[in-house]
Design an enzyme around this catalytic site. Structure first.
Site, mmCIF file in Angstrom:
data_model
loop_
_atom_site.group_PDB
_atom_site.id
_atom_site.type_symbol
_atom_site.label_atom_id
_atom_site.label_comp_id
_atom_site.label_asym_id
_atom_site.label_seq_id
_atom_site.Cartn_x
_atom_site.Cartn_y
_atom_site.Cartn_z
ATOM 1 N N HIS A 117 0.834 -1.127 0.016
ATOM 2 C CA HIS A 117 0.003 -0.186 -0.006
ATOM 3 C C HIS A 117 1.024 1.207 -0.054
ATOM 4 O O HIS A 117 2.029 1.226 0.452
ATOM 5 C CB HIS A 117 -1.133 -0.013 1.204
ATOM 6 C CG HIS A 117 -2.018 0.991 1.466
ATOM 7 N ND1 HIS A 117 -1.722 2.302 1.779
ATOM 8 C CD2 HIS A 117 -3.143 0.950 1.040
ATOM 9 C CE1 HIS A 117 -2.898 2.949 1.745
ATOM 10 N NE2 HIS A 117 -3.795 2.076 1.620
ATOM 11 N N ASP A 194 3.145 -4.532 7.975
ATOM 12 C CA ASP A 194 2.000 -3.841 8.104
ATOM 13 C C ASP A 194 0.878 -4.611 8.209
ATOM 14 O O ASP A 194 0.542 -5.564 7.312
ATOM 15 C CB ASP A 194 1.980 -3.041 6.592
ATOM 16 C CG ASP A 194 0.690 -2.296 6.230
ATOM 17 O OD1 ASP A 194 -0.033 -2.582 7.095
ATOM 18 O OD2 ASP A 194 0.674 -1.623 5.166
ATOM 19 N N GLN A 197 -4.238 -5.389 7.111
ATOM 20 C CA GLN A 197 -5.256 -6.251 6.501
ATOM 21 C C GLN A 197 -5.056 -7.626 7.173
ATOM 22 O O GLN A 197 -5.833 -8.536 6.706
ATOM 23 C CB GLN A 197 -5.159 -6.262 5.108
ATOM 24 C CG GLN A 197 -5.254 -5.182 4.039
ATOM 25 C CD GLN A 197 -6.739 -4.918 4.184
ATOM 26 O OE1 GLN A 197 -7.638 -5.214 4.780
ATOM 27 N NE2 GLN A 197 -6.908 -3.462 3.838
ATOM 28 N N LYS A 220 -10.406 -0.525 10.528
ATOM 29 C CA LYS A 220 -10.767 -1.634 9.732
ATOM 30 C C LYS A 220 -10.896 -3.108 10.659
ATOM 31 O O LYS A 220 -11.227 -3.997 10.155
ATOM 32 C CB LYS A 220 -9.156 -2.127 9.013
ATOM 33 C CG LYS A 220 -9.011 -1.059 7.991
ATOM 34 C CD LYS A 220 -7.932 -1.419 7.193
ATOM 35 C CE LYS A 220 -7.126 -0.118 6.487
ATOM 36 N NZ LYS A 220 -7.882 -0.068 4.970
ATOM 37 N N CYS A 370 -4.751 2.095 -3.832
ATOM 38 C CA CYS A 370 -3.539 2.832 -3.082
ATOM 39 C C CYS A 370 -2.362 1.893 -2.921
ATOM 40 O O CYS A 370 -1.643 1.850 -2.201
ATOM 41 C CB CYS A 370 -3.771 3.306 -1.509
ATOM 42 S SG CYS A 370 -4.865 4.517 -1.294
HETATM 43 N N1 PMP Z 1 -1.703 -0.850 4.746
HETATM 44 C C1 PMP Z 1 -2.642 -1.836 4.002
HETATM 45 C C2 PMP Z 1 -2.072 -2.914 3.591
HETATM 46 C C3 PMP Z 1 -3.835 -1.016 3.979
HETATM 47 O O1 PMP Z 1 -4.718 -2.141 3.606
HETATM 48 C C4 PMP Z 1 -4.351 -0.066 4.274
HETATM 49 C C5 PMP Z 1 -5.775 0.707 4.143
HETATM 50 N N2 PMP Z 1 -6.272 0.448 2.851
HETATM 51 C C6 PMP Z 1 -3.424 0.866 4.855
HETATM 52 C C7 PMP Z 1 -1.984 0.483 4.933
HETATM 53 C C8 PMP Z 1 -3.589 2.422 5.509
HETATM 54 O O2 PMP Z 1 -4.327 2.173 6.476
HETATM 55 P P1 PMP Z 1 -5.051 3.782 7.224
HETATM 56 O O3 PMP Z 1 -5.616 4.262 5.698
HETATM 57 O O4 PMP Z 1 -5.994 3.287 8.072
HETATM 58 O O5 PMP Z 1 -3.959 4.447 7.626
#
Ligand code: PMP
Length: 412
Positions: A117, A194, A197, A220, A370
């Protein structure tokens, strides 16, 4: 599984019952989490840590109980290793800045993976620009799994940190983080995971995993927005400087200089989101009342069922020159499936599919999610993504497949 606990699932969208399949972006909230927010503001709202009065002491206690609950939830040794942040992005930015200040010099290297991401790419790029360091990434095999042999080839004495997603938010694939951590630790290189997910969908034990850092988001995992976590092993957190200055993170401030607070407060400048931490605590309690293993098994069943139904749909549509292409098909996945529809080799734009699904009450996400470098590698402008939460059921998938078939018949 407990749909009644989530009031929003009773909503209708364009006159159709809502089928919410965008859980990788954010999850819906059970009533207990919403009640917790109201309770906090109704009964004990007060700034924490600095007050001698009753409300402040209650708020402080609730915030610190939440920290302990998070520590227990991910198997941390101590609640001192839990830093509250705004979310995964904030956690990764904090780490990139702080670790970068302490340990990154010109020519050093940081490794991420091809499926990251943007929030696990850009903070490292910014750091590399600041320090004239180099960002490398683990490439993919053709089946879209990480190439671990190539990863080994990237490692050198210049490698200072590895930061990888546990689960890809685009493909749903589960990266071999245990193996990556083991290989990295053989060379004394720390690893950040990270967990945006993974933490909401499976039991995580940071001590068993042996990761050095873990980042995740409350919103999430059935908690509120604006609260997240950076876990770090105490040995590391003690070595890292604060990334932000202000109240709360200090010990003493003099014109001659400032001394910093102990862990974890030196990383929590300003008034923390104590209502968010309390609501996150209730979300964790809620998930634990179901059981993380039960949640994982339920979502695995949904993912397998959905992939199977999509395979059938692909077979049904073949004769009409339509292909429903699932990315990383039949790889083990954690509740996320990305696909595209091709009509006689031409891509049907994911946005068109998402719009027509929405009109039938099905909420999915379309676009680059993203993760533009990965999407570029797939050679498409984006994908359609369905992602599951604990409240989804097979009826949601049946509704999605029926709506997808209708959509294909309109567009192809
Ligand atoms: N890393 C991953 C793998 C994600 O899926 C996401 C959110 N889509 C993020 C980071 C960023 O999370 P946040 O927008 O809650 O900071």
């Amino acid at each position: 599984m407990n749909r009644a606990d989530f009031p929003i699932l009773k909503e209708t969208v364009h006159g159709r019952p809502l089928v919410y399949l965008d859980n990788a972006a954010t999850s819906q909230k059970p009533q207990v989490v919403m009640d917790a927010i109201t309770e906090a503001y109704t009964h004990w709202n007060s700034n924490i840590h600095r007050g001698v009065h009753h409300l402040s002491q209650v708020a402080t206690m609730k915030h610190e109980e939440a920290r302990q609950a998070v520590a227990d939830f991910i198997g941390a040794k101590s609640s001192d290793e839990i830093v509250f942040t705004k979310g995964t992005t904030d956690s990764l930015n904090a780490l990139a800045f702080s670790f970068g200040e302490a340990f990154i010099r010109e020519g050093d290297e940081i490794i991420v993976s091809a499926v990251e991401h943007h929030s696990n790419i850009v903070p490292w790029q910014m750091l590399c620009e600041r320090k004239k360091a180099v960002l490398r990434h683990i490439p993919l095999h053709e089946d879209l799994t990480l190439d671990i042999e190539a990863f080994k080839g990237l490692l050198s004495e210049k490698t200072k940190l590895i930061s990888v997603a546990h689960v890809s938010n685009v493909l749903g694939t589960i990266n071999p983080v245990e193996e990556i951590i083991r290989i990295a630790h053989e060379r004394n290189i720390p690893v950040c995971i990270d967990g945006a997910q993974s933490v909401p969908h499976r039991a995580i034990d940071v001590q068993a995993l042996d990761c050095d850092f873990l980042a995740f988001s409350g919103h999430k995992m059935y908690g509120p927005t604006g609260i997240g976590v950076l876990y770090g092993k105490r040995e590391w957190l003690e070595l890292l400087p604060p990334h932000e200055g202000g109240g709360e993170m200090i010990n003493h401030v003099r014109w001659s200089g400032t001394t910093y607070n102990e862990l974890p407060y030196k990383f929590e400048a300003g008034t923390p989101n104590f209502v968010g931490s309390y609501a996150l605590h209730q979300a964790i309690n809620y998930m634990q009342s179901i059981g993380m293993d039960a949640i994982e098994a339920h979502e695995r069943d949904l993912t397998e069922y959905c992939e199977e139904r999509m395979k059938e749909e692909n077979e049904r549509m073949k004769e009409e020159g339509v292909q429903v292409h699932v990315y990383a098909a039949s790889q083990p996945k954690a509740g996320v499936i990305s696909f595209n529809v091709f009509s006689r080799q031409d891509l049907i734009h994911p946005f068109d599919i998402g719009t027509l699904l929405d009109q039938q009450g099905i909420a999915v996400r379309t676009g680059h999610h993203c993760a533009e470098p990965l999407i570029d590698e797939l050679g498409v402008p984006g994908t359609v993504r369905v992602s599951f939460g604990l409240y989804n059921d097979r009826a949601d998938i049946d509704a999605f497949i029926a709506a997808l078939e209708k959509t294909i018949r309109i567009l192809c």
